[in-house]
Design an enzyme around this catalytic site. Structure first.
Site, PDB file in Angstrom:
ATOM      1  N   GLY A  16       0.893  -1.235   0.020  1.00 50.17           N
ATOM      2  CA  GLY A  16      -0.139   0.030   0.089  1.00 50.17           C
ATOM      3  C   GLY A  16       0.870   1.298  -0.005  1.00 50.17           C
ATOM      4  O   GLY A  16       1.972   1.276   0.389  1.00 50.17           O
ATOM      5  N   GLN A  55       2.944   9.858   1.348  1.00 50.98           N
ATOM      6  CA  GLN A  55       4.149   9.289   1.428  1.00 50.98           C
ATOM      7  C   GLN A  55       5.122   9.659   0.283  1.00 50.98           C
ATOM      8  O   GLN A  55       6.451   9.551   0.659  1.00 50.98           O
ATOM      9  CB  GLN A  55       4.272   7.695   1.474  1.00 50.98           C
ATOM     10  CG  GLN A  55       3.522   7.080   2.682  1.00 50.98           C
ATOM     11  CD  GLN A  55       3.305   5.722   2.861  1.00 50.98           C
ATOM     12  OE1 GLN A  55       2.407   5.348   2.203  1.00 50.98           O
ATOM     13  NE2 GLN A  55       4.246   4.948   3.247  1.00 50.98           N
ATOM     14  N   CYS A  82       5.895  -0.573   7.059  1.00 49.78           N
ATOM     15  CA  CYS A  82       5.329   0.750   6.376  1.00 49.78           C
ATOM     16  C   CYS A  82       6.694   1.256   5.716  1.00 49.78           C
ATOM     17  O   CYS A  82       7.872   1.304   6.261  1.00 49.78           O
ATOM     18  CB  CYS A  82       5.118   1.846   7.360  1.00 49.78           C
ATOM     19  SG  CYS A  82       4.405   3.262   6.541  1.00 49.78           S
ATOM     20  N   LEU A  83       6.331   1.590   4.318  1.00 41.74           N
ATOM     21  CA  LEU A  83       7.568   2.000   3.618  1.00 41.74           C
ATOM     22  C   LEU A  83       8.263   3.121   4.123  1.00 41.74           C
ATOM     23  O   LEU A  83       9.268   3.376   3.789  1.00 41.74           O
ATOM     24  CB  LEU A  83       7.020   2.203   2.145  1.00 41.74           C
ATOM     25  CG  LEU A  83       6.585   0.994   1.387  1.00 41.74           C
ATOM     26  CD1 LEU A  83       6.078   1.229  -0.095  1.00 41.74           C
ATOM     27  CD2 LEU A  83       7.920  -0.113   1.060  1.00 41.74           C
ATOM     28  N   HIS A 103      -4.498   1.234   7.625  1.00 37.62           N
ATOM     29  CA  HIS A 103      -3.005   1.759   7.748  1.00 37.62           C
ATOM     30  C   HIS A 103      -3.120   2.786   6.863  1.00 37.62           C
ATOM     31  O   HIS A 103      -2.652   3.806   7.108  1.00 37.62           O
ATOM     32  CB  HIS A 103      -2.177   0.590   7.393  1.00 37.62           C
ATOM     33  CG  HIS A 103      -0.739   0.915   7.124  1.00 37.62           C
ATOM     34  ND1 HIS A 103       0.185   0.260   8.097  1.00 37.62           N
ATOM     35  CD2 HIS A 103      -0.106   1.750   6.365  1.00 37.62           C
ATOM     36  CE1 HIS A 103       1.394   1.112   7.728  1.00 37.62           C
ATOM     37  NE2 HIS A 103       1.375   1.719   6.728  1.00 37.62           N
ATOM     38  N   GLU A 104      -3.408   2.725   5.442  1.00 37.41           N
ATOM     39  CA  GLU A 104      -3.392   3.467   4.304  1.00 37.41           C
ATOM     40  C   GLU A 104      -4.413   4.741   4.617  1.00 37.41           C
ATOM     41  O   GLU A 104      -3.963   5.885   4.626  1.00 37.41           O
ATOM     42  CB  GLU A 104      -3.727   3.110   3.005  1.00 37.41           C
ATOM     43  CG  GLU A 104      -2.822   1.901   2.495  1.00 37.41           C
ATOM     44  CD  GLU A 104      -1.264   2.362   2.773  1.00 37.41           C
ATOM     45  OE1 GLU A 104      -0.945   3.712   2.643  1.00 37.41           O
ATOM     46  OE2 GLU A 104      -0.569   1.593   3.280  1.00 37.41           O
ATOM     47  N   HIS A 146      -2.602   6.864   7.132  1.00 36.06           N
ATOM     48  CA  HIS A 146      -1.701   7.961   6.514  1.00 36.06           C
ATOM     49  C   HIS A 146      -2.386   9.360   5.851  1.00 36.06           C
ATOM     50  O   HIS A 146      -1.690  10.238   6.196  1.00 36.06           O
ATOM     51  CB  HIS A 146      -1.080   7.081   5.102  1.00 36.06           C
ATOM     52  CG  HIS A 146       0.184   6.349   5.426  1.00 36.06           C
ATOM     53  ND1 HIS A 146       1.288   6.900   6.142  1.00 36.06           N
ATOM     54  CD2 HIS A 146       0.367   5.157   5.294  1.00 36.06           C
ATOM     55  CE1 HIS A 146       2.347   5.913   6.233  1.00 36.06           C
ATOM     56  NE2 HIS A 146       1.656   4.840   5.776  1.00 36.06           N
TER      57      HIS A 146
HETATM   58 CO    CO Z   1       2.381   2.823   5.725  1.00 34.63          CO
END
Ligand code: CO
Length: 166
Positions: free
Chosen positions: A44, A49, A92-93, A134-135, A138
């Site tokens: 995701g 991000q 998470c990236l 999660h997204e 963000h």
């Molecule tokens: Co993330």
């Protein structure tokens, strides 16, 4: 592939703004997000991000769950149902190299618009439910590490600050 903001970059704490136009600029952004997510092997990615603070994120859980290979583009989303409880080991990236168990709702329903402005509703469970939450976090400026107990969060933040891999 563009640069992914990394914790503790404060821009990740910024809430994103609704998408106003479903135009070529949005389509280019979504394409860029997909390239970036797949190159980084994530499941995701939210616009925030990669420094586009718009309420848009993409999800493809196929990398971790090949039965469900499909790219979702979710714009101006709203979680209209949260039910049950699940604990999931999340990463998470924007917090590379770290995972931790997070409490989430087991089932969610998400209403969202696609890149053409058509509205959809999606029921998610297991990893898809977790990825949606999660997204969604963000675009509200929340990271999964903000969801940990204060003790765990302090421990993790200290480790991250020292650059120690858990
Ligand atoms: Co993330």
């Amino acid at each position: 592939m563009v640069e992914i903001l990394k914790y503790p970059d404060e821009r990740l704490q910024q809430a994103s703004k609704p998408v106003q136009k479903f135009d070529d600029d949005l389509h280019r952004l979504l394409d860029k997000m997909a390239l970036t997510m797949y190159a980084a092997k994530g499941v995701g990615l939210a616009g925030a991000q990669i420094s586009y603070f718009l309420r848009a994120f993409i999800i493809d859980i196929g990398a971790e769950d090949p039965r469900h290979r499909r790219l979702f583009e979710m714009i101006n989303p709203r979680i209209t149902r949260r039910e049950g409880k699940i604990v999931w080991e999340e990463g998470c990236l924007s917090v590379p190299g770290y995972t931790e168990r997070v409490n989430r709702a087991a089932f969610v329903t998400l209403e969202y618009f696609d890149r053409h402005g058509a509205m959809h509703s999606l029921d998610g469970e297991e990893l898809l439910s977790v990825a949606i939450q999660h997204e969604f976090d963000h675009i509200e400026g929340v990271l999964f590490i903000d969801r940990l107990s204060p003790l765990k969060r302090r421990f993790l933040k200290r480790k991250i600050a020292k650059g120690i891999q858990l």
